[in-house]
Scaffold this motif. Structure first.
Motif, PDB file in Angstrom:
ATOM      1  N   THR A  49      32.535  16.545 -11.050  1.00 39.52           N
ATOM      2  CA  THR A  49      31.422  17.313 -10.489  1.00 39.52           C
ATOM      3  C   THR A  49      30.095  16.566 -10.485  1.00 39.52           C
ATOM      4  OG1 THR A  49      32.498  19.316 -11.295  1.00 39.52           O
ATOM      5  CG2 THR A  49      30.234  19.527 -10.541  1.00 39.52           C
ATOM      6  N   GLN A  50      29.762  15.880 -11.575  1.00 39.27           N
ATOM      7  CA  GLN A  50      28.446  15.244 -11.630  1.00 39.27           C
ATOM      8  C   GLN A  50      28.295  14.093 -10.641  1.00 39.27           C
ATOM      9  OE1 GLN A  50      27.686  13.738 -15.582  1.00 39.27           O
ATOM     10  NE2 GLN A  50      29.006  11.962 -15.321  1.00 39.27           N
ATOM     11  N   LEU A  51      29.401  13.671 -10.032  1.00 39.40           N
ATOM     12  CA  LEU A  51      29.318  12.618  -9.019  1.00 39.40           C
ATOM     13  C   LEU A  51      28.548  13.077  -7.785  1.00 39.40           C
ATOM     14  CD1 LEU A  51      32.945  11.136  -9.151  1.00 39.40           C
ATOM     15  CD2 LEU A  51      30.870  10.235 -10.225  1.00 39.40           C
ATOM     16  N   THR A  52      28.345  14.386  -7.650  1.00 36.42           N
ATOM     17  CA  THR A  52      27.566  14.902  -6.518  1.00 36.42           C
ATOM     18  C   THR A  52      26.119  14.438  -6.568  1.00 36.42           C
ATOM     19  OG1 THR A  52      27.042  16.946  -7.722  1.00 36.42           O
ATOM     20  CG2 THR A  52      29.009  16.956  -6.338  1.00 36.42           C
ATOM     21  N   ARG A  53      25.665  13.969  -7.743  1.00 38.22           N
ATOM     22  CA  ARG A  53      24.273  13.559  -7.908  1.00 38.22           C
ATOM     23  C   ARG A  53      24.046  12.081  -7.574  1.00 38.22           C
ATOM     24  NH1 ARG A  53      23.164  16.398 -13.828  1.00 38.22           N
ATOM     25  NH2 ARG A  53      23.492  18.556 -13.169  1.00 38.22           N
ATOM     26  N   ILE A  54      25.097  11.385  -7.219  1.00 36.56           N
ATOM     27  CA  ILE A  54      25.007   9.939  -7.020  1.00 36.56           C
ATOM     28  C   ILE A  54      25.256   9.590  -5.558  1.00 36.56           C
ATOM     29  CG2 ILE A  54      25.933   7.698  -7.740  1.00 36.56           C
ATOM     30  CD1 ILE A  54      26.927   9.062 -10.276  1.00 36.56           C
ATOM     31  N   LYS A  55      24.492   8.660  -5.039  1.00 41.31           N
ATOM     32  CA  LYS A  55      24.689   8.208  -3.665  1.00 41.31           C
ATOM     33  C   LYS A  55      25.885   7.256  -3.590  1.00 41.31           C
ATOM     34  CE  LYS A  55      19.795   8.525  -2.425  1.00 41.31           C
ATOM     35  NZ  LYS A  55      18.593   7.781  -1.962  1.00 41.31           N
ATOM     36  N   PRO A  56      26.587   7.250  -2.461  1.00 39.88           N
ATOM     37  CA  PRO A  56      27.734   6.348  -2.298  1.00 39.88           C
ATOM     38  C   PRO A  56      27.364   4.900  -2.598  1.00 39.88           C
ATOM     39  CG  PRO A  56      27.644   7.901  -0.481  1.00 39.88           C
ATOM     40  CD  PRO A  56      26.376   8.091  -1.267  1.00 39.88           C
ATOM     41  N   GLY A  57      28.175   4.248  -3.391  1.00 37.16           N
ATOM     42  CA  GLY A  57      27.936   2.853  -3.745  1.00 37.16           C
ATOM     43  C   GLY A  57      27.136   2.646  -5.016  1.00 37.16           C
ATOM     44  N   ASP A  58      26.465   3.698  -5.510  1.00 34.14           N
ATOM     45  CA  ASP A  58      25.673   3.580  -6.732  1.00 34.14           C
ATOM     46  C   ASP A  58      26.544   3.749  -7.969  1.00 34.14           C
ATOM     47  OD1 ASP A  58      23.476   3.199  -5.211  1.00 34.14           O
ATOM     48  OD2 ASP A  58      22.512   5.121  -5.669  1.00 34.14           O
ATOM     49  N   GLN A  59      26.030   3.288  -9.093  1.00 33.19           N
ATOM     50  CA  GLN A  59      26.680   3.514 -10.378  1.00 33.19           C
ATOM     51  C   GLN A  59      25.940   4.611 -11.130  1.00 33.19           C
ATOM     52  OE1 GLN A  59      26.712  -0.388 -12.275  1.00 33.19           O
ATOM     53  NE2 GLN A  59      28.731  -0.824 -11.408  1.00 33.19           N
ATOM     54  N   ILE A  60      26.495   5.042 -12.259  1.00 35.66           N
ATOM     55  CA  ILE A  60      25.858   6.072 -13.075  1.00 35.66           C
ATOM     56  C   ILE A  60      24.758   5.421 -13.913  1.00 35.66           C
ATOM     57  CG2 ILE A  60      26.195   7.829 -14.850  1.00 35.66           C
ATOM     58  CD1 ILE A  60      29.129   7.979 -13.987  1.00 35.66           C
ATOM     59  N   GLU A  61      23.534   5.951 -13.831  1.00 38.04           N
ATOM     60  CA  GLU A  61      22.399   5.378 -14.544  1.00 38.04           C
ATOM     61  C   GLU A  61      21.828   6.324 -15.601  1.00 38.04           C
ATOM     62  OE1 GLU A  61      21.391   2.372 -14.333  1.00 38.04           O
ATOM     63  OE2 GLU A  61      22.437   1.675 -12.548  1.00 38.04           O
ATOM     64  N   GLU A  62      21.767   7.627 -15.298  1.00 39.26           N
ATOM     65  CA  GLU A  62      21.107   8.578 -16.194  1.00 39.26           C
ATOM     66  C   GLU A  62      21.907   8.742 -17.490  1.00 39.26           C
ATOM     67  OE1 GLU A  62      19.687  12.041 -18.110  1.00 39.26           O
ATOM     68  OE2 GLU A  62      21.660  12.000 -17.161  1.00 39.26           O
ATOM     69  N   ALA A  63      21.206   8.812 -18.638  1.00 40.12           N
ATOM     70  CA  ALA A  63      21.856   8.784 -19.951  1.00 40.12           C
ATOM     71  C   ALA A  63      22.838   9.932 -20.169  1.00 40.12           C
ATOM     72  CB  ALA A  63      20.792   8.788 -21.052  1.00 40.12           C
ATOM     73  N   HIS A  64      22.451  11.150 -19.801  1.00 37.81           N
ATOM     74  CA  HIS A  64      23.335  12.298 -20.026  1.00 37.81           C
ATOM     75  C   HIS A  64      24.590  12.210 -19.157  1.00 37.81           C
ATOM     76  CE1 HIS A  64      19.485  13.735 -21.595  1.00 37.81           C
ATOM     77  NE2 HIS A  64      20.183  14.558 -22.348  1.00 37.81           N
ATOM     78  N   MET A  65      24.432  11.713 -17.942  1.00 38.28           N
ATOM     79  CA  MET A  65      25.581  11.564 -17.065  1.00 38.28           C
ATOM     80  C   MET A  65      26.513  10.467 -17.562  1.00 38.28           C
ATOM     81  SD  MET A  65      23.713  12.039 -13.351  1.00 38.28           S
ATOM     82  CE  MET A  65      25.219  11.723 -12.427  1.00 38.28           C
ATOM     83  N   ARG A  66      25.946   9.381 -18.059  1.00 36.60           N
ATOM     84  CA  ARG A  66      26.766   8.327 -18.658  1.00 36.60           C
ATOM     85  C   ARG A  66      27.535   8.866 -19.860  1.00 36.60           C
ATOM     86  NH1 ARG A  66      23.548   2.526 -18.800  1.00 36.60           N
ATOM     87  NH2 ARG A  66      23.771   2.054 -16.569  1.00 36.60           N
ATOM     88  N   ASN A  67      26.848   9.652 -20.647  1.00 41.03           N
ATOM     89  CA  ASN A  67      27.471  10.256 -21.821  1.00 41.03           C
ATOM     90  C   ASN A  67      28.676  11.099 -21.439  1.00 41.03           C
ATOM     91  OD1 ASN A  67      27.865  12.192 -24.111  1.00 41.03           O
ATOM     92  ND2 ASN A  67      26.470  13.461 -22.933  1.00 41.03           N
TER      93      ASN A  67
END
Length: 210
Positions: free
Chosen positions: A55-73
């Motif tokens: 679900t949280q992948l909806t916050r990321i643009k195509p081709g980007d990686q996960i950057e935000e700390a809570h999302m990485r967690n």
């Protein structure tokens, strides 16, 4: 924010999540009346794994990686238990009508895995083992499966919902009798912006990093 600080923050919030995830399936919580049954804990596992894996992948643009700390967690916790539980099929992706769904097949083993990861995170922080912490974050909490990401974005777009949502916090009001606190009442506001402005006014003296 530098790379080292992003990794530190991911591990910090990760420990908090893992403590909650481990204890939310503890029968003691039912015994003392915190929740009616362990189904509450299972529902949280369902929600957490679905969010961390998809679900949280909806916050990321195509081709980007996960950057935000809570999302990485969340991604780290979810993908770590998914990978470590593969041999016992603890968590699986099930494809139905061409769409992926997260399936938890063994809640008790999943809880054990959360406990093992919590123990490792506590060790990393206690010993200052930055390299192992960095490896965990970059292996499980940063990379995005491009094919799954594309599917999630396409499915979510049909809902016409924003990927982020805000919420208001209840205000705790102490009830005193003869100088002693006898109860605590909750007051709720429906004004999100007003509450944020109040926090800024009342607590702006607090440091941004603590």
């Amino acid at each position: 924010m530098g790379k080292t600080e992003r990794i530190r923050r991911a591990l910090l919030v990760q420990q908090a999540d893992l403590v909650a995830l481990y204890y939310i399936l503890d029968p003691k919580l039912v015994e003392i009346g915190v929740m009616p049954s362990l189904e509450v804990g299972k529902a949280e596992y369902d929600s957490y794994l679905m969010n961390g894996l998809m679900t949280q992948l909806t916050r990321i643009k195509p081709g980007d990686q996960i950057e935000e700390a809570h999302m990485r967690n969340r991604a780290l916790n979810a993908y770590w238990v998914y990978e470590k539980g593969k041999a016992d099929n603890v968590v699986s992706f099930e494809k139905i009508d061409g769409k992926n769904y997260v399936q938890i097949n063994d809640y008790e083993k999943l809880r054990t895995l959360f406990g093992e990861l919590l123990r490792e995170i506590q060790r990393i922080k206690s010993e200052g083992d930055y390299e192992t912490g960095k490896s965990l974050v970059e292996t499980y909490g940063v990379k995005v499966n491009a094919e799954l990401h594309k599917e999630v974005l396409e499915r979510y777009a049909k809902l016409n919902l924003k990927p982020y949502k805000g919420f208001v916090q209840p205000k705790l009001i102490a009830v005193e009798e003869n100088g002693e606190i006898t109860d605590v009442k909750l007051e709720y506001t429906h004004d999100f912006y007003g509450q944020m402005l109040e926090y800024g006014k009342e607590y702006s003296f607090l440091p941004p990093i603590n």
